[in-house]
Design an enzyme around this catalytic site. Structure first.
Site, PDB file in Angstrom:
ATOM      1  N   GLY A  11       4.691   4.235   2.922  1.00  0.00           N
ATOM      2  CA  GLY A  11       4.113   3.987   4.252  1.00  0.00           C
ATOM      3  C   GLY A  11       3.465   2.612   4.297  1.00  0.00           C
ATOM      4  N   ARG A  21       1.818 -12.805   1.133  1.00  0.00           N
ATOM      5  CA  ARG A  21       1.559 -14.250   1.294  1.00  0.00           C
ATOM      6  C   ARG A  21       0.913 -14.830   0.035  1.00  0.00           C
ATOM      7  NH1 ARG A  21      -3.209 -16.748   2.976  1.00  0.00           N
ATOM      8  NH2 ARG A  21      -2.969 -18.757   4.045  1.00  0.00           N
ATOM      9  N   ARG A  25       2.488 -17.762  -2.202  1.00  0.00           N
ATOM     10  CA  ARG A  25       1.830 -19.078  -2.257  1.00  0.00           C
ATOM     11  C   ARG A  25       1.229 -19.341  -3.640  1.00  0.00           C
ATOM     12  NH1 ARG A  25       0.166 -20.544   3.732  1.00  0.00           N
ATOM     13  NH2 ARG A  25       2.310 -20.647   4.461  1.00  0.00           N
ATOM     14  N   ARG A  72      11.073   4.711   2.029  1.00  0.00           N
ATOM     15  CA  ARG A  72      10.890   5.683   0.947  1.00  0.00           C
ATOM     16  C   ARG A  72      12.307   5.955   0.439  1.00  0.00           C
ATOM     17  NH1 ARG A  72       5.597   7.308   2.007  1.00  0.00           N
ATOM     18  NH2 ARG A  72       5.045   7.466   4.206  1.00  0.00           N
ATOM     19  N   ASP A 103       0.937   5.893  -3.992  1.00  0.00           N
ATOM     20  CA  ASP A 103       1.218   6.674  -5.180  1.00  0.00           C
ATOM     21  C   ASP A 103       2.694   6.611  -5.633  1.00  0.00           C
ATOM     22  OD1 ASP A 103       0.429   8.741  -7.026  1.00  0.00           O
ATOM     23  OD2 ASP A 103       1.638  10.107  -5.795  1.00  0.00           O
ATOM     24  N   GLY A 104       3.613   6.840  -4.692  1.00  0.00           N
ATOM     25  CA  GLY A 104       5.041   6.833  -5.011  1.00  0.00           C
ATOM     26  C   GLY A 104       5.492   5.463  -5.497  1.00  0.00           C
ATOM     27  N   THR A 125      -2.128   1.510   0.799  1.00  0.00           N
ATOM     28  CA  THR A 125      -1.917   2.732   1.583  1.00  0.00           C
ATOM     29  C   THR A 125      -3.169   2.997   2.414  1.00  0.00           C
ATOM     30  OG1 THR A 125      -1.773   5.156   1.499  1.00  0.00           O
ATOM     31  CG2 THR A 125      -2.570   4.089  -0.494  1.00  0.00           C
ATOM     32  N   ASP A 127      -4.204   5.795   3.104  1.00  0.00           N
ATOM     33  CA  ASP A 127      -4.762   7.110   2.723  1.00  0.00           C
ATOM     34  C   ASP A 127      -5.978   7.044   1.804  1.00  0.00           C
ATOM     35  OD1 ASP A 127      -2.654   8.129   4.169  1.00  0.00           O
ATOM     36  OD2 ASP A 127      -1.429   8.604   2.423  1.00  0.00           O
ATOM     37  N   ASP A 129      -5.992   7.356  -1.344  1.00  0.00           N
ATOM     38  CA  ASP A 129      -5.866   8.560  -2.176  1.00  0.00           C
ATOM     39  C   ASP A 129      -5.555   8.262  -3.642  1.00  0.00           C
ATOM     40  OD1 ASP A 129      -3.349   7.554  -1.692  1.00  0.00           O
ATOM     41  OD2 ASP A 129      -2.426   9.490  -1.276  1.00  0.00           O
ATOM     42  N   ARG A 171      -2.484  12.370   4.330  1.00  0.00           N
ATOM     43  CA  ARG A 171      -1.717  13.275   3.455  1.00  0.00           C
ATOM     44  C   ARG A 171      -2.649  14.353   2.867  1.00  0.00           C
ATOM     45  NH1 ARG A 171       3.568  12.069   1.781  1.00  0.00           N
ATOM     46  NH2 ARG A 171       3.359   9.919   2.418  1.00  0.00           N
ATOM     47  N   ARG A 211     -29.288  21.810  21.711  1.00  0.00           N
ATOM     48  CA  ARG A 211     -30.276  20.745  21.934  1.00  0.00           C
ATOM     49  C   ARG A 211     -29.764  19.672  22.898  1.00  0.00           C
ATOM     50  NH1 ARG A 211     -29.488  16.231  19.276  1.00  0.00           N
ATOM     51  NH2 ARG A 211     -28.088  16.187  17.485  1.00  0.00           N
ATOM     52  N   GLU A 222      -5.183  15.563   8.286  1.00  0.00           N
ATOM     53  CA  GLU A 222      -3.901  16.266   8.464  1.00  0.00           C
ATOM     54  C   GLU A 222      -3.608  17.257   7.338  1.00  0.00           C
ATOM     55  OE1 GLU A 222      -0.560  13.546   8.462  1.00  0.00           O
ATOM     56  OE2 GLU A 222      -1.124  12.661   6.545  1.00  0.00           O
ATOM     57  N   TYR A 249       0.706   7.402  14.210  1.00  0.00           N
ATOM     58  CA  TYR A 249       1.041   6.105  13.602  1.00  0.00           C
ATOM     59  C   TYR A 249       0.221   4.922  14.088  1.00  0.00           C
ATOM     60  CZ  TYR A 249       4.696   8.666  11.375  1.00  0.00           C
ATOM     61  OH  TYR A 249       5.348   9.580  10.590  1.00  0.00           O
ATOM     62  N   GLN A 251      -2.611   4.612  13.426  1.00  0.00           N
ATOM     63  CA  GLN A 251      -3.478   4.359  12.258  1.00  0.00           C
ATOM     64  C   GLN A 251      -2.830   3.456  11.218  1.00  0.00           C
ATOM     65  OE1 GLN A 251      -5.332   8.460  11.073  1.00  0.00           O
ATOM     66  NE2 GLN A 251      -3.567   8.811  12.379  1.00  0.00           N
TER      67      GLN A 251
HETATM   68  O1  F6P Z   1       0.911   7.606   3.189  1.00  0.00           O
HETATM   69  C1  F6P Z   1       0.685   7.081   4.458  1.00  0.00           C
HETATM   70  C2  F6P Z   1       1.031   8.097   5.512  1.00  0.00           C
HETATM   71  O2  F6P Z   1       0.814   7.508   6.779  1.00  0.00           O
HETATM   72  C3  F6P Z   1       0.310   9.449   5.423  1.00  0.00           C
HETATM   73  O3  F6P Z   1      -1.012   9.390   5.888  1.00  0.00           O
HETATM   74  C4  F6P Z   1       1.217  10.321   6.218  1.00  0.00           C
HETATM   75  O4  F6P Z   1       1.071  11.673   5.862  1.00  0.00           O
HETATM   76  C5  F6P Z   1       2.577   9.793   5.858  1.00  0.00           C
HETATM   77  O5  F6P Z   1       2.395   8.451   5.420  1.00  0.00           O
HETATM   78  C6  F6P Z   1       3.606   9.792   6.957  1.00  0.00           C
HETATM   79  O6  F6P Z   1       4.808   9.448   6.383  1.00  0.00           O
HETATM   80  P1  F6P Z   1       6.068   8.888   7.159  1.00  0.00           P
HETATM   81  O7  F6P Z   1       5.873   7.430   7.396  1.00  0.00           O
HETATM   82  O8  F6P Z   1       7.190   9.118   6.207  1.00  0.00           O
HETATM   83  O9  F6P Z   1       6.183   9.652   8.430  1.00  0.00           O
END
Ligand code: F6P
Length: 319
Positions: A11, A21, A25, A72, A103-104, A125, A127, A129, A171, A211, A222, A249, A251
């Site tokens: 992602g 860049r 450079r 991916r 991670d991947g 990423t 995430d 994570d 994720r 209040r 998610e 997306y 984000q």
């Molecule tokens: O790893 C980044 C991310 O945006 C995750 O937050 C989300 O679960 C996943 O990728 C979505 O993957 P794709 O781009 O394959 O839809």
């Protein structure tokens, strides 16, 4: 080291362009040729690449996404595809490779490292994570995007006296929800690291109403549930009209924050520096104000520590 390859995979994340860049450079400054591999590991399998020069990375530091493209790649994971990738690395004359991704991507880099290709991984990423680093490239830009949405939704939440559930990415990691929850003053965050207790969420909402609070914002990661289901449950228990939004997306895109441009630039240059002084098979990370490196295998074997302090603080501050 005469030629370094650079790729972005998985992602995309804001700040990847700043890192590309810097690789280009800083490499050229040190008399190294740089080749950009297109669309992540798929580009290695297909031999899809482009020679980079100073102008190839002009006017990109402030742009979201990645100018090299990302993917991916299932093929790269298979034996045939992986062998093709190794062949293409040789054919292209790549002496060392910088991989930018999550991670991947780092796992892919490790596999190449084990096959004798000198690699350096940059954590990119939204995430946040990855267990070995405090922050990943793109996380803070993504947080800002989420916060902008939270402020807008809060306006209408107040006007209508509703509860609004906002589902964010991440994720299996709750950091986007957690940090946006703290920074955005959410009533509650629901994240995969903590068992979801819907009754506690509803109690919090009802306390706020008691209040005089007009709005209620619940940030949902998610990986912790589905926004529609959670909002239906909240509405049923509290009796308050509850709506949900899935930010999706938005984000992942947008102008990278100052911080993501800074760490992207620093990591890109550091990656080249490490390859030049034959420190191979490392990942870069952030600890406090420092960029550090460590062995890629060790980094990937680490377990993520949950930031419980921030979680508890978020709850305390939303009383
Ligand atoms: O790893 C980044 C991310 O945006 C995750 O937050 C989300 O679960 C996943 O990728 C979505 O993957 P794709 O781009 O394959 O839809």
């Amino acid at each position: 080291m005469r030629k370094i390859g650079v790729l972005t995979a998985g992602g995309d994340a804001p700040g990847m362009n700043a890192a590309i860049r810097a690789v280009v450079r800083f490499g050229i400054y040190n008399n190294i040729n740089i080749v950009g591999v297109k669309n992540g590991f798929r580009g290695l399998v297909e031999g899809d690449s482009v020679e980079m020069n100073l102008s190839s990375v002009a006017d990109i530091i402030h742009r979201g996404g990645t100018v090299l493209g990302s993917a991916r790649s299932k093929e790269f994971i298979g034996e045939d595809g992986f062998q093709k990738a190794l062949k293409n690395i040789k054919y292209l004359g790549i002496d060392g490779l910088v991989t930018i991704g999550g991670d991947g991507t780092l796992k892919g880099a490790l596999a190449l490292g084990r096959s004798g290709i000198p690699v350096i991984g940059i954590p990119g990423t939204i995430d946040n994570d990855l267990p070995y680093t405090q922050y990943t490239l793109g996380f803070f830009t993504s947080l800002t995007t989420v916060l902008e949405a939270v402020e807008k939704i809060r306006d209408t939440s107040s006007s209508h006296g509703r509860t609004n559930v906002i589902e964010v990415m991440g994720r299996n990691c709750g950091d986007i929800a957690l940090y946006a929850g703290l920074a955005g003053g959410a009533e509650m965050v629901i994240i995969p690291e903590v068992e979801n207790n819907i009754d506690e969420v509803c109690d919090k909402i009802m306390q706020g109403r008691a209040r005089g609070k007009k709005h209620s914002i619940v940030l949902l990661a998610e990986g912790a549930g589905n926004a529609k289901d959670i909002s239906e449950q909240i509405e049923k228990i509290t009796g308050i009209t509850t709506r949900y939004s899935v930010l999706g997306y938005t984000q992942r895109g947008g102008t990278p924050s100052a911080y993501d441009r800074l760490i992207g630039s620093q990591m890109g240059a550091k990656a080249v520096e490490l390859l030049c002084c034959e420190k191979f098979n490392k990942v870069l990370g952030v600890k406090g104000n420092e960029i550090f490196h460590m062995d890629i295998e060790e980094a990937l074997s680490m377990k993520r520590a949950f930031d419980r302090k921030t979680y508890e603080l978020t709850k305390i501050l939303s009383i």
